[in-house]
Scaffold this motif. Structure first.
Motif, PDB file in Angstrom:
ATOM      1  N   ALA A   8      86.999  52.202  15.941  1.00 29.77           N
ATOM      2  CA  ALA A   8      86.831  52.449  17.327  1.00 29.77           C
ATOM      3  C   ALA A   8      86.532  53.810  17.882  1.00 29.77           C
ATOM      4  N   LYS A   9      87.184  54.760  17.462  1.00 29.86           N
ATOM      5  CA  LYS A   9      86.316  55.697  18.560  1.00 29.86           C
ATOM      6  C   LYS A   9      85.148  55.901  18.406  1.00 29.86           C
ATOM      7  N   ILE A  10      84.395  56.284  17.139  1.00 32.54           N
ATOM      8  CA  ILE A  10      83.131  56.686  16.973  1.00 32.54           C
ATOM      9  C   ILE A  10      82.486  55.732  18.256  1.00 32.54           C
ATOM     10  N   THR A  11      82.606  54.306  18.000  1.00 29.63           N
ATOM     11  CA  THR A  11      82.032  53.288  18.971  1.00 29.63           C
ATOM     12  C   THR A  11      81.871  53.339  20.053  1.00 29.63           C
ATOM     13  N   ALA A  12      82.914  53.660  20.701  1.00 30.18           N
ATOM     14  CA  ALA A  12      83.760  53.960  22.099  1.00 30.18           C
ATOM     15  C   ALA A  12      82.968  55.437  22.997  1.00 30.18           C
ATOM     16  N   GLU A  13      82.574  56.251  21.751  1.00 27.61           N
ATOM     17  CA  GLU A  13      81.798  57.047  22.839  1.00 27.61           C
ATOM     18  C   GLU A  13      80.340  56.879  22.377  1.00 27.61           C
ATOM     19  N   LEU A  14      79.962  55.852  21.803  1.00 29.31           N
ATOM     20  CA  LEU A  14      78.483  56.021  21.609  1.00 29.31           C
ATOM     21  C   LEU A  14      77.791  55.490  22.638  1.00 29.31           C
ATOM     22  N   PRO A  15      76.620  55.809  22.983  1.00 29.12           N
ATOM     23  CA  PRO A  15      75.894  55.533  24.969  1.00 29.12           C
ATOM     24  C   PRO A  15      75.657  54.284  24.431  1.00 29.12           C
ATOM     25  N   LYS A  16      75.112  53.497  25.548  1.00 27.90           N
ATOM     26  CA  LYS A  16      74.718  52.186  25.177  1.00 27.90           C
ATOM     27  C   LYS A  16      73.406  52.609  24.831  1.00 27.90           C
ATOM     28  N   GLY A  17      73.281  51.420  24.034  1.00 28.06           N
ATOM     29  CA  GLY A  17      71.761  51.729  23.697  1.00 28.06           C
ATOM     30  C   GLY A  17      71.498  51.832  21.847  1.00 28.06           C
ATOM     31  N   VAL A  18      72.758  53.167  22.087  1.00 28.88           N
ATOM     32  CA  VAL A  18      73.125  53.669  20.305  1.00 28.88           C
ATOM     33  C   VAL A  18      73.747  52.386  19.274  1.00 28.88           C
ATOM     34  N   ARG A  19      73.595  52.302  18.504  1.00 28.35           N
ATOM     35  CA  ARG A  19      74.172  51.462  17.859  1.00 28.35           C
ATOM     36  C   ARG A  19      74.740  51.832  16.321  1.00 28.35           C
ATOM     37  N   LEU A  20      75.870  51.677  15.526  1.00 26.45           N
ATOM     38  CA  LEU A  20      76.464  52.393  14.265  1.00 26.45           C
ATOM     39  C   LEU A  20      76.184  51.247  13.611  1.00 26.45           C
ATOM     40  N   ILE A  21      75.117  52.114  12.235  1.00 26.72           N
ATOM     41  CA  ILE A  21      75.567  51.612  11.399  1.00 26.72           C
ATOM     42  C   ILE A  21      76.288  52.173   9.860  1.00 26.72           C
ATOM     43  N   ALA A  22      77.276  51.878   9.941  1.00 29.36           N
ATOM     44  CA  ALA A  22      78.763  52.210   8.820  1.00 29.36           C
ATOM     45  C   ALA A  22      78.367  52.114   7.485  1.00 29.36           C
ATOM     46  N   VAL A  23      77.394  53.664   7.265  1.00 33.83           N
ATOM     47  CA  VAL A  23      76.873  53.168   5.702  1.00 33.83           C
ATOM     48  C   VAL A  23      78.163  53.585   4.769  1.00 33.83           C
ATOM     49  N   SER A  24      78.753  52.551   3.856  1.00 31.20           N
ATOM     50  CA  SER A  24      79.138  51.719   3.054  1.00 31.20           C
ATOM     51  C   SER A  24      79.467  52.701   1.011  1.00 31.20           C
ATOM     52  N   LYS A  25      78.004  52.754   1.328  1.00 29.61           N
ATOM     53  CA  LYS A  25      77.864  53.285  -0.093  1.00 29.61           C
ATOM     54  C   LYS A  25      78.459  53.788  -0.532  1.00 29.61           C
ATOM     55  N   PHE A  26      79.313  53.881  -1.917  1.00 27.24           N
ATOM     56  CA  PHE A  26      80.101  54.217  -2.809  1.00 27.24           C
ATOM     57  C   PHE A  26      81.558  53.695  -2.413  1.00 27.24           C
ATOM     58  N   HIS A  27      81.525  53.355  -1.311  1.00 24.56           N
ATOM     59  CA  HIS A  27      82.647  52.354  -0.879  1.00 24.56           C
ATOM     60  C   HIS A  27      82.915  51.366  -1.169  1.00 24.56           C
ATOM     61  N   PRO A  28      84.024  50.712  -1.692  1.00 24.37           N
ATOM     62  CA  PRO A  28      84.668  49.589  -2.154  1.00 24.37           C
ATOM     63  C   PRO A  28      84.426  48.675  -1.207  1.00 24.37           C
ATOM     64  N   ALA A  29      84.138  46.787  -1.693  1.00 23.71           N
ATOM     65  CA  ALA A  29      84.116  45.993  -0.532  1.00 23.71           C
ATOM     66  C   ALA A  29      85.045  45.695   0.122  1.00 23.71           C
ATOM     67  N   ASP A  30      86.684  46.711  -0.183  1.00 25.38           N
ATOM     68  CA  ASP A  30      87.928  46.289   0.290  1.00 25.38           C
ATOM     69  C   ASP A  30      87.662  46.856   1.898  1.00 25.38           C
ATOM     70  N   ALA A  31      86.786  48.585   1.589  1.00 23.06           N
ATOM     71  CA  ALA A  31      86.776  49.083   2.674  1.00 23.06           C
ATOM     72  C   ALA A  31      85.974  48.803   4.153  1.00 23.06           C
ATOM     73  N   VAL A  32      84.740  48.357   3.279  1.00 22.26           N
ATOM     74  CA  VAL A  32      83.512  47.328   4.256  1.00 22.26           C
ATOM     75  C   VAL A  32      84.285  46.390   5.012  1.00 22.26           C
ATOM     76  N   MET A  33      85.420  45.491   4.304  1.00 26.88           N
ATOM     77  CA  MET A  33      86.623  44.361   5.017  1.00 26.88           C
ATOM     78  C   MET A  33      86.803  44.820   6.010  1.00 26.88           C
ATOM     79  N   GLU A  34      87.273  46.802   5.805  1.00 28.43           N
ATOM     80  CA  GLU A  34      88.325  47.099   6.906  1.00 28.43           C
ATOM     81  C   GLU A  34      87.921  47.185   8.192  1.00 28.43           C
TER      82      GLU A  34
END
Ligand SMILES: *Cc1c(COP(=O)(O)O)cnc(C)c1O
Length: 224
Positions: A8-34
């Motif tokens: 929520a914090k990162i997304t709110a601060e990103l300027p328009k036109g910049v998209r967030l890719i959450a890099v989930s490597k090495f983290h379990p599917a549960d974390a992705v789900m959250e």
């Protein structure tokens, strides 16, 4: 902060036109789900097997971005679903992605990975290798890949002036390509750069995709 709060914090601060890719490597599917429950839909992985395993069990409206070194013999496993491959570093790999995309009736979005760091260990083409690939011309006949822009990783260093210079260099190269080979191509518009430690600098240099892992999910445990 929890994963949800970080998203929520990162997304709110990103300027328009910049998209967030959450890099989930090495983290379990549960974390992705959250993260998913916080509204996040773009996820980045750097290993084929791990990406396929997560894709199978997680919601189908996730956009999977492949950001790691890709071996040609593994392209076929991700071709049916991958949203974008950020790590095209040769005509050989581009040709194989095109071939596998054709087999599954898709056009796959890709980025050309450029080596901008002053480190031996990072993958990607030099500016000259990339210009040579574009001049050679075969890429124009590959109708099952769409070159959407460039990806780069800065040197892992505390010297933020150096990082700034490397991102500035990639931005200038992006403009060069846009003014030449991609002058009539509106798809060529993405600049994938910036990670946990340097994404604000990347944004100042025109990044459209920031790839953030540690800040969202915490440290990765490479020994599991
Ligand atoms: C792991 C990785 C990231 C995320 O790095 P963090 O420092 O954890 O944010 C971004 N891009 C690529 C290519 C990666 O391999």
């Amino acid at each position: 902060m929890t994963i949800k709060e970080e998203i929520a914090k990162i997304t709110a601060e990103l300027p328009k036109g910049v998209r967030l890719i959450a890099v989930s490597k090495f983290h379990p599917a549960d974390a992705v789900m959250e993260a998913y429950e916080a509204g996040q839909r773009l996820f980045g992985e750097n290993k084929v097997q791990e990406m396929v395993a997560k894709q199978e069990v997680l919601p189908k409206d996730i956009e999977w971005h492949f950001i790691g070194h890709l071996q040609t013999n593994k392209v076929k496993y991700i071709a049916p679903f991958v949203a974008m491959i950020h790590s095209i570093d040769s005509l050989h790999l581009l040709t194989e992605v095109n071939r596998q995309a054709e087999k599954v009736g898709r056009v796959i979005n890709v980025l050309l990975q450029i080596h901008i760091a002053h480190e031996e260990t990072k993958f990607g083409m030099t500016f000259d290798e990339c210009r040579a690939l574009l001049n050679e011309g075969t890429w124009k006949q590959l109708n099952h890949v769409r070159i959407c822009g460039l990806m780069g990783m800065a040197t892992f260093t505390d010297n933020m002036e150096q990082v700034d210079g490397e991102f500035a260099g990639l931005q200038a190269f992006f403009e060069e390509l846009k003014g030449n080979w991609f002058a009539d191509d509106t798809a060529f518009k993405e600049l994938s750069m910036g990670m946990t430690d340097d994404y604000p600098i990347a944004i100042r240099h025109g990044s459209t995709f920031v790839r953030i892992g540690t800040l969202i999910f915490g440290e990765r445990n490479y020994n599991k």
